[in-house]
Design an enzyme around this catalytic site. Structure first.
Site, short mmCIF file in Angstrom:
data_model
loop_
_atom_site.label_atom_id
_atom_site.label_comp_id
_atom_site.label_asym_id
_atom_site.label_seq_id
_atom_site.Cartn_x
_atom_site.Cartn_y
_atom_site.Cartn_z
N ASN A 174 0.85 -1.19 0.00
CA ASN A 174 0.00 0.00 0.00
C ASN A 174 0.89 1.24 0.00
O ASN A 174 1.66 1.46 0.93
CB ASN A 174 -0.92 -0.01 1.22
CG ASN A 174 -2.09 0.95 1.05
OD1 ASN A 174 -2.66 1.04 -0.03
ND2 ASN A 174 -2.44 1.66 2.10
N HIS A 214 17.73 -0.11 -8.60
CA HIS A 214 18.57 0.95 -9.16
C HIS A 214 19.27 1.80 -8.10
O HIS A 214 20.27 2.45 -8.38
CB HIS A 214 17.74 1.85 -10.09
CG HIS A 214 16.90 2.87 -9.36
ND1 HIS A 214 15.72 2.56 -8.72
CD2 HIS A 214 17.06 4.21 -9.19
CE1 HIS A 214 15.20 3.64 -8.18
NE2 HIS A 214 16.00 4.67 -8.44
N HIS A 248 27.20 6.11 -7.53
CA HIS A 248 26.36 5.13 -6.82
C HIS A 248 25.79 4.09 -7.76
O HIS A 248 25.42 2.99 -7.33
CB HIS A 248 25.23 5.86 -6.06
CG HIS A 248 24.08 6.28 -6.92
ND1 HIS A 248 24.01 7.50 -7.56
CD2 HIS A 248 22.94 5.63 -7.26
CE1 HIS A 248 22.89 7.58 -8.23
NE2 HIS A 248 22.22 6.47 -8.08
N TYR A 271 16.05 20.43 -2.84
CA TYR A 271 17.31 19.69 -3.02
C TYR A 271 18.54 20.58 -2.86
O TYR A 271 19.58 20.11 -2.37
CB TYR A 271 17.37 19.03 -4.41
CG TYR A 271 16.20 18.13 -4.75
CD1 TYR A 271 15.38 17.60 -3.76
CD2 TYR A 271 15.92 17.81 -6.08
CE1 TYR A 271 14.32 16.77 -4.09
CE2 TYR A 271 14.87 16.99 -6.42
CZ TYR A 271 14.06 16.47 -5.43
OH TYR A 271 13.01 15.66 -5.75
N ASP A 286 12.97 -8.83 0.25
CA ASP A 286 13.17 -9.51 1.54
C ASP A 286 14.63 -9.86 1.82
O ASP A 286 14.92 -10.59 2.76
CB ASP A 286 12.32 -10.78 1.60
CG ASP A 286 10.83 -10.47 1.70
OD1 ASP A 286 10.49 -9.33 2.09
OD2 ASP A 286 10.00 -11.35 1.40
#
Length: 858
Positions: free
Chosen positions: A380, A467, A494, A636, A398
């Site tokens: 949700n 990603h 990254h 930002y 998980d």
């Protein structure tokens, strides 16, 4: 124009054989030269020595006997390379040379093309497939010759690939024979079985093994027949839509309401669309037998593809019952399997009842348990409501590697300015995954000719989900401030860490996740992993002359624009952060990504397929880029947020040499070194500041003092700032400002007051733009018009609106100070104003710039 029919097939045969032979030969010779001492020739001594050292392993290999005469011709005879062929070089390279995974992947790619071509056989090859095969072999040839450092070979192969007019029948036949001999397993046999009830499934395995024994008795490979499996299977379970179509078809044909053959072909083609997504198909071949059943011919390139096909048709029970058959097939055939499926239009319910009864008696078989393990999960989400994710995505979520994203803020320290902006990378990643799947499903439904498979969609969803796996503590503060300060000599992104973490995630967890990939990605291939990593990592140049990607060919280049689009910046990652960040910041935005999804098509533009948009969606794209600019300006790159980012960097830098994390093999890693060790990197989250703050280690005192200043909102000061018109002044670089300004400040200070300004002053050059620096971002986008949906066009901004901006970028130069010294502040202001005047930059207001945040505190 590409050559027609036989010429196309013949050209591909020659290209694949020639390129495969020359590449494998040169790679093997390169390996021999590496083993040869300086000033010696590799032939014949190194060759004989190599073969002698590997003799036992070669003869013990299941293919070793095939090559014995060529490799070990007998007493007093030397090995003659002239007698070696493609099969020989490939056998030695793949089994006895230490190849890099990329080279092995490319050799497997050549062999896969060979499998497709040999199995297809002589005949018409569609222009699209013909060009796809040429593009793939061109990319492989380019990469391998670059590794070899052999431009002459590269030119030779390009000449063969680009010369279809030189095809000769004799050469085609010779090369075709050579390709058919390439790594064909001696245990490839004909097995024909008609499956009508559960008991016959086990007979099929028995016949496979019996055929194997008989073939070996008859002399082995020389007696081989192509393996063909004929299964009579009925639609069931997940494929209810196909079942409905088949039932309606049978009723119409038996009642005489429609012409049998023609109507069957038409309606069953529709049914086929519901089951063919995960199967490589050589063209729909549909025919009726004398019982009224309908036959489909498919080509699966692995036994797992067979299982997934059957699963789509008949559900998990059939899949479980076919496990033994699949194992036998894997043991007895090459990876080309011809599967003929007969779907009877009647009596299927009775057959499936028999299968269920048989399946329920299999020891350990629990249909509900299997169904539960593979069930999709609903999340949700505050932005999209209920999100339904594939079971494999749930398995990824998980893992410990993904769960750390719960502890990394999406907007770094912005939550200290805007209290609501406390969301994490975790929910952003799930949102991007959702949008990626939604976008591709719309394109798949709108343009079936794109051949977007279920596997393609799942791979892109996984890439979208993963990603940001490589984001460090406080995200871009770690990447752009901390790493660049402590490791200025390296270029680290990254995206690279995300790929490294993805690989570590597959290796870790007992290898279970990698096995989940093999089981749950329809028709899994190792290149699917490569495809996912290409989508996650720093993207290649999609417009390069030679297609640079390995995961998918150029015909599916548009898939590389979905998650991270470096061509024009329109991607689902941006769509999610605009929607999510605006919502959490409490800012309104007029941009709506659903409108772009509904107005998207894939068209050919500049030599490859690209995602294009309806011309009337141009204003929506400007809204998107303006929404991005607004977020950068108000959040930002907010002054207070940037100051806290610098303070966070300073705290991490002071702690870097005094806090360690356990990496692979128990090695202790500093924060700055953890980027090279994903086990250690998994411990780096935003919680690192709390760990430092709670620590009693004396060496962390400086770091704790900075953290205390953040908690007490005793921030560094923004002394002065100036706005830069990049259209007039060009782009300002931080290093140029820093060197010049520091010199001016020191000249104005007494020698006794001079100090290392780099310890107390920070120059921050902030860029605000629409995503393409000073250029119009929409100029990079392809559009189409209503009624001309197959033609890609460009649009000038004047055609969209006359009130759009003429300038799409600006810069701000800010000077921060970590100490409070009014005398120093005056010197900084005066020096900075002089620098601005010298560089024709508008002078800033000669006053202190207060810090403001949402709490009203300065």
């Amino acid at each position: 124009m590409p050559p027609q029919k036989l010429a196309k097939y013949g050209h591909l045969v020659i290209v694949i054989h020639h390129c495969g032979f020359r590449i494998t030969k040169e790679l093997f010779l390169k390996r021999l030269k590496e083993l040869t001492p300086a000033d010696f020739e590799y032939s014949p001594w190194t060759i004989d020595d190599f073969l002698d050292q590997n003799r036992e392993a070669i003869l013990g290999h299941k293919f070793g006997k095939e090559h014995k005469k060529k490799l070990f011709p007998g007493f007093s005879r030397s090995t003659n390379l002239k007698h070696w062929d493609l099969n020989t070089y490939c056998f030695l390279l793949c089994n006895f040379c230490d190849l890099s995974k990329h080279i092995r992947h490319d050799i497997d790619g050549i062999r896969t093309l060979r499998n497709k071509l040999v199995h297809r056989g002589e005949g018409d090859i569609p222009d699209r497939k013909y060009q796809e095969y040429l593009d793939r072999i061109t990319g492989i040839a380019s990469r391998c010759t670059d590794v070899l450092g052999n431009p002459e070979l590269k030119a030779e192969l390009e000449n063969v690939i680009g010369s279809p007019e030189n095809v000769r029948s004799a050469a085609v036949e010779e090369c075709e024979d050579k390709l058919k001999q390439w790594h064909l397993d001696e245990s490839k046999y004909e097995v024909i079985g008609r499956l009508t009830c559960g008991e016959e499934i086990y007979d099929l395995k028995k016949r496979v093994l019996e055929k194997k024994k008989k073939c070996m008795e008859d002399g082995g490979p020389s007696q081989m027949d192509p393996l063909t499996i004929t299964l009579k299977i009925c639609p069931f379970g997940e494929n209810k839509r196909a079942e409905e179509i088949l039932t309606a078809t049978h009723q119409d044909t038996t009642s005489g309401a429609a012409r049998t053959d023609e109507y069957l072909v038409m309606t069953l083609t529709v049914a086929l669309d519901h089951i063919k997504d995960d199967v490589r198909q050589t063209g729909i071949e549909v025919e009726s037998d004398n019982t009224g059943s309908v036959m489909f011919n498919f080509t699966c390139f692995s036994a797992m593809s067979l299982i997934y096909l059957v699963d789509y048709i008949s559900g998990p029970i059939m899949q479980r019952l076919l496990q033994d058959v699949a194992k036998a097939i894997e043991d007895t055939v090459d990876d080309v399997v011809t599967l003929q499926i007969c779907i009877p239009p009647e009596n299927y319910k009775k057959v499936m009842k028999q299968l269920e009864d048989r399946g329920s008696s299999v020891e350990g078989f629990e249909p509900q348990a299997i169904k539960g393990k593979l069930s999709r999960k609903v999340f949700n989400d505050p932005i999209y409501g209920q999100i339904d994710l594939h079971p494999l995505c749930v398995r990824i979520i998980d893992t410990p590697q993904f769960q750390i994203l719960r502890h990394i803020k999406q907007l770094e320290t912005v939550y200290l300015v805007y209290p609501g902006a406390s969301h994490n990378r975790f929910e952003h990643s799930i949102g991007v995954c959702h949008l990626a799947g939604k976008f591709l499903r719309v394109l798949k439904e709108r343009q079936p000719a794109l051949d977007i498979t279920t596997k393609d969609i799942l791979c892109v969803e996984i890439a979208a989900l993963c990603h940001d796996l490589g984001q460090g503590p406080f995200s871009h503060v770690f990447e752009h401030k901390f790493v660049t300060t402590v490791n200025p000599e390296i270029e680290w992104k990254h995206e690279k860490a995300s790929v490294d973490m993805f690989e570590y995630m597959l290796e870790d967890n007992g290898g279970k996740l990698h096995e989940n990939f093999r089981q749950m990605i329809p028709g899994f291939e190792e290149r699917d992993i490569e495809f996912i990593k290409e989508l996650i990592g720093v993207p290649e140049d999609l417009d390069a002359e030679v297609w640079p990607c390995r995961g998918r060919n150029k015909n599916k280049s548009f898939l590389y624009e979905v998650v991270a689009n470096r061509v024009n910046g329109i991607d689902v990652d941006r769509w999610d952060y605009i929607a999510r960040d605006s919502y959490m910041l409490g800012m309104k935005t007029t941009f709506e990504h659903n409108r772009l999804i509904q107005h998207a098509r894939v068209l050919m533009a500049e030599g490859r397929r690209q995602i294009c948009y309806r011309d009337k969606a141009a204003q929506d794209l400007y809204d998107m880029f303006y929404a991005r600019l607004t977020l950068y300006r108000r959040a930002y790159q907010h002054k207070t947020h940037n100051i806290m980012g610098i303070m966070t960097r300073d705290a991490l830098r002071e702690a870097n040499d005094h806090i360690f994390f356990v990496g692979k093999n128990g090695k202790r890693r500093r924060m700055s070194d953890a980027i090279d060790d994903m086990k250690a990197y998994t411990y780096l989250t935003d919680g690192i500041l709390q760990e430092i703050h709670r620590s009693s280690i004396n060496d962390l005192e400086k770091s704790r003092a900075i953290i205390n200043r953040i908690l007490q909102r005793d921030f560094y000061k923004c002394i002065i700032q100036a706005q830069v018109d990049v259209k007039k002044n060009g782009w300002i670089k931080k290093t140029a400002v820093r060197e010049n300004l520091f010199n001016k400040i020191n000249q104005k200070r007494a020698k006794s007051e001079r100090a290392d300004l780099s310890e107390i002053l920070e120059i921050d050059v902030v860029s605000f733009d629409y995503g393409s620096k000073e250029k119009d971002p929409v100029a990079k986008v392809w559009f189409f018009k209503k009624g001309q949906e197959d033609e890609a066009i460009r649009i000038n901004k004047e055609r969209v609106s006359f009130v759009l901006p003429d300038t799409f970028a600006e810069q701000y130069i800010r000077v921060y100070c970590s100490v409070t010294d009014s005398k120093l502040f005056d010197v900084i202001k005066q020096s900075f104003s002089e620098w601005c005047k010298e560089n024709n930059i508008s002078l800033p207001q000669d006053s202190f710039v207060p810090l403001e945040d949402s709490s009203g505190k300065s």
